[in-house]
Each structure stands twice: as C-alpha cells, then as structure tokens.
Design an enzyme around this catalytic site. Sequence first.
Site, PDB file in Angstrom:
ATOM      1  N   LYS A  72       0.864  -1.200   0.000  1.00 32.59           N
ATOM      2  CA  LYS A  72       0.000   0.000   0.000  1.00 32.59           C
ATOM      3  C   LYS A  72       0.886   1.231   0.000  1.00 32.59           C
ATOM      4  CE  LYS A  72      -4.479   0.753   0.190  1.00 32.59           C
ATOM      5  NZ  LYS A  72      -5.523  -0.213  -0.204  1.00 32.59           N
TER       6      LYS A  72
ATOM      7  N   GLY B 140     -20.290   6.976   1.778  1.00 36.58           N
ATOM      8  CA  GLY B 140     -19.209   7.236   0.832  1.00 36.58           C
ATOM      9  C   GLY B 140     -19.711   7.106  -0.596  1.00 36.58           C
TER      10      GLY B 140
ATOM     11  N   GLY C 142     -17.411   7.487  -3.448  1.00 39.06           N
ATOM     12  CA  GLY C 142     -16.203   7.581  -4.269  1.00 39.06           C
ATOM     13  C   GLY C 142     -16.033   6.358  -5.164  1.00 39.06           C
ATOM     14  N   ASN C 143     -14.775   5.906  -5.318  1.00 45.18           N
ATOM     15  CA  ASN C 143     -14.448   4.769  -6.197  1.00 45.18           C
ATOM     16  C   ASN C 143     -15.337   3.550  -5.927  1.00 45.18           C
ATOM     17  OD1 ASN C 143     -12.325   6.209  -7.295  1.00 45.18           O
ATOM     18  ND2 ASN C 143     -10.740   5.237  -6.064  1.00 45.18           N
ATOM     19  N   ALA C 144     -15.672   3.314  -4.674  1.00 44.22           N
ATOM     20  CA  ALA C 144     -16.460   2.121  -4.318  1.00 44.22           C
ATOM     21  C   ALA C 144     -17.949   2.452  -4.165  1.00 44.22           C
ATOM     22  CB  ALA C 144     -15.906   1.507  -3.037  1.00 44.22           C
ATOM     23  N   GLY C 145     -18.258   3.445  -3.340  1.00 50.57           N
ATOM     24  CA  GLY C 145     -19.648   3.713  -2.968  1.00 50.57           C
ATOM     25  C   GLY C 145     -20.531   4.168  -4.112  1.00 50.57           C
TER      26      GLY C 145
HETATM   27  N1  GLU Z   1      -7.120   0.151  -3.540  1.00 49.19           N
HETATM   28  C1  GLU Z   1      -7.890  -1.025  -3.845  1.00 49.19           C
HETATM   29  C2  GLU Z   1      -7.993  -1.919  -2.637  1.00 49.19           C
HETATM   30  O1  GLU Z   1      -7.853  -1.494  -1.501  1.00 49.19           O
HETATM   31  C3  GLU Z   1      -7.377  -1.731  -5.085  1.00 49.19           C
HETATM   32  C4  GLU Z   1      -5.966  -2.206  -5.014  1.00 49.19           C
HETATM   33  C5  GLU Z   1      -5.423  -2.694  -6.342  1.00 49.19           C
HETATM   34  O2  GLU Z   1      -6.154  -2.730  -7.307  1.00 49.19           O
HETATM   35  O3  GLU Z   1      -4.238  -3.028  -6.364  1.00 49.19           O
HETATM   36  O4  GLU Z   1      -8.297  -3.077  -2.755  1.00 49.19           O
END
Ligand code: GLU
Length: 440
Positions: A129, A241, A243-246
């Site tokens: 990360k 949320g 964003g990318n997920a919500g």
């Molecule tokens: N950031 C996303 C996660 O927490 C995706 C990570 C990725 O695709 O490498 O799963």
Amino acid sequence: MAEKTNGSAMLENVDYHAVGMSATDPSLNPFMIAQRQLADAAKILKLDDATHEMLRWPIREMHAHLPVRMDNGKVKVFHAFRVQYNDARGPTKGGIRFHPDETIDTVRALAAWMTWKVAVVDIPLGGGKGGIVCDPLKMSLGELERLSRAYIRAFARLLGPEKDVPAPDVYTTPQIMAWMVDEYAVIQGQNQFGMITGKPLALGGSQGRGDATARGGVYVMREAAKKIKLDLAKATYAIQGSGNAGWFAAQIINDEIGGKVVAIGEIDGAVYNPEGLDVHKFHEHFTKTKSVKGFKGAEILPNSKDVLELKVDVVVPAALENQITKANAGRIKAKMILELANGPTTPEADEILFEKGVMVLPDFLANAGGVTVSYFEMVQNAYQYYWEPELVRKRLDMKMTDAFNAVYEMAQKHKVHNRLGAYLVSVHRVAEAMKLRGWV
Ligand code: GLU
C-alpha cells in the site's frame, strides 16, 4: 515446527516507539487492529511463532519527502509512504491513498489487509500500500500531477510489474494512474503498462476496472443473501461514501438490482429519503458542489456516519476505517453489512455484530473485486491482448463466489464471524507459501 504462539499476548512485548507506532489509542490504531485480528487467526491455526511474527510486520517500508512546486510558486514538502507487506505469493500489490490523515500505521494496516485480500481471492500476488499526506480536494490538477509524478520518482526503483504494483485508492483516480505510468516510462526509457493498474482504457486499462470493487462486492452480497434468504431487489440500502467504491455500488444496486438506496453519507453529512433517493441526481449534485447540502428530495443528516444506524436491510460502509466501533455497533439495525471500505469495523464492534447475528461481509473479501480486476489488467498488459467486458465480469464473478464460499464454510466450521473465517483462509495460504520458500 517452532513453539506454538500464545496469540495476542505477544503484542505486549512490542517497543512501539522503536517501530514508529503510535500507542496513543490502540483500539483505533488500524495497524494494531490488523495485528490483533491476525493474532486471533494465528491462535486457531496454531501458527508457529516465527511465522506469526513475520506476518505481523511489513517485509519492507519506505518513507519519502516530496518537494512539489505549488501554483503560488512556493515549494511544499509532502510526506509519502510505500509499504511492501508480504510478497511470499507474488509481487506486492495495493493502492495509493491521497489523504490529509494518512499515517504510516494506516498504510501498514492497509498493506496487511491487501496481503489477506489477494490471498482470499487466490491471485498470485502479495500485499502492499502507499499513501501521501495531502488534501487533494484543495489542490489544482497541475499540483496533483506534479505530486503524482514526484511519488513515482521517489519510489520507482522499488516498483515494477514483478516487484510492486500500485493502483487507485481513496482520492486517487485513473488520471493519476496515467501520470504515474507516464513518469515511470520516462524513468525506465520504455513503456511498462503493467507497473500500475486502474489506468484509463486508452492507456492499458482493463474493461470493468472502474466499478470492479463495487461489482465484486455485489457478487459477494448475492451469495450471502442466499444464506440469509434476503431478496436484494426488495431490500433497502444505506451507503457511506460515494467515491471509487460507494458511487458504483449505488448505481449497481439502483440500476441493476432494482434495490432502494435510501441514504448516502459524504464528507459533510448525509442525504436520506426513506422512499428511495434519486442516486444519479445526488451524484450530479455532489460532483458539482462537493457537498450534500442543498440537495433537494432528501432530508439532510448532519454526519455521514448517521447512515450506518438507519433502519435498512443492508448497510454499505464505503469510506474510511473505524466507522463501526463499540460506540455505535449496538445501534445497527441492518441484517447485512457489505464492507467496501478498508477497515471500517473495529474488533470490539465485530464481536457485538456477531452476537446480534448480523451477516458481516468483511472488507478484504467484500472489496477484493478491485484488486482482482487489477490482476486481470496486469495479465492483459503482459499479453498485450485485451478482454471483453463480459469476460472480465464472468471471471470476477467466479473469483468472488469461490472466495465467499471458502470464507463462509470456514467461519461455519469454526463457529466464528466471517472476518475471522476470512483470516483463517488467507493466513493459511500465505503461511504455506512462506514455509515452501523456506522463510520459516
Ligand atoms: N485500492 C484497492 C484496494 O484497496 C485496489 C488495489 C489494487 O487494485 O491493487 O483493494
């Protein structure tokens, strides 16, 4: 095999200062939470001490301080991290977060959870990360581009398709991935699309990556709903949320499942309409104003967290960590929690929810769709041959369904909550790889 571990008692012996951990509030420090969760699994799996100790720490972590010229002509120094947690099963993989509250401990925790995430869906990767302490909502596009490029310059030597592969996370986007892959190409003197995922389609991205986290979560939810006999088309949903997920979750639930999204929480409050929200209108409003305020057709609640306690069938935390704690877990009324965020629930809250019989779909299972399609993106980049959207979805569905079943069976077998069930599946897989390599 070495002496058996005594589980969480090992945590007592850590010199927190020496490892740069903040011990101020252990119950809310995400990395300490990650270590506690691991300890519970280590006990049941009877992991030997060396294996447990290796899995409690990142194999490697890097800090960098990035000088970036801001639009006002002054140089600002940003603090940045990259943590490579465990690469026994393959190159490390995980997103980069841009957030004002980022700390090394959140990045460590998120890197640990990535390790369990890629293992639970059984893809040949490890966990990592990254993060930058910054407030992207207050930065111009030019500033964000210079910051993104500076991050790659600082960490390029440690990144690569066979080493460590970043991706989007909180407040990072396909455009940011595009700048990053370009900066890497400049440094290497050649294109290497597989060094980062979540790229735009025109630049080696994969079909289906944009909504993969939400869609993967929906597949898991579909399987879980069968177990508790919940009709998802008739169910009500509250999402924290957008964003990318919500946001993608809101769309899929509303447009494809036909479920009723009654609440969405965002940075400065929440919108709530028990009759159902017009999610598209809300998205338009929020994209324009960056605020829930002034949205017509809903009651405004003061706090994004308020959505978690509403009387709905499914709650979807899709924002940040530590949202469901011992303070509010008892007030949750939902039958199911689909964790699209990383680390939204603390261990104390897990116990309360387990007692109440809530079906929790734990983060590193429920949100593994993102990294699964990231892995598909890496495969497509390596072969320079791209898949149709239907194929991506079909393969994602298979991965998520298999992972849910493995976790659910494990949790039932040991009579533990799904999160611990997921840990048992993943930790066993990573430990096996470490043993085969001769590390432990
Ligand atoms: N950031 C996303 C996660 O927490 C995706 C990570 C990725 O695709 O490498 O799963």
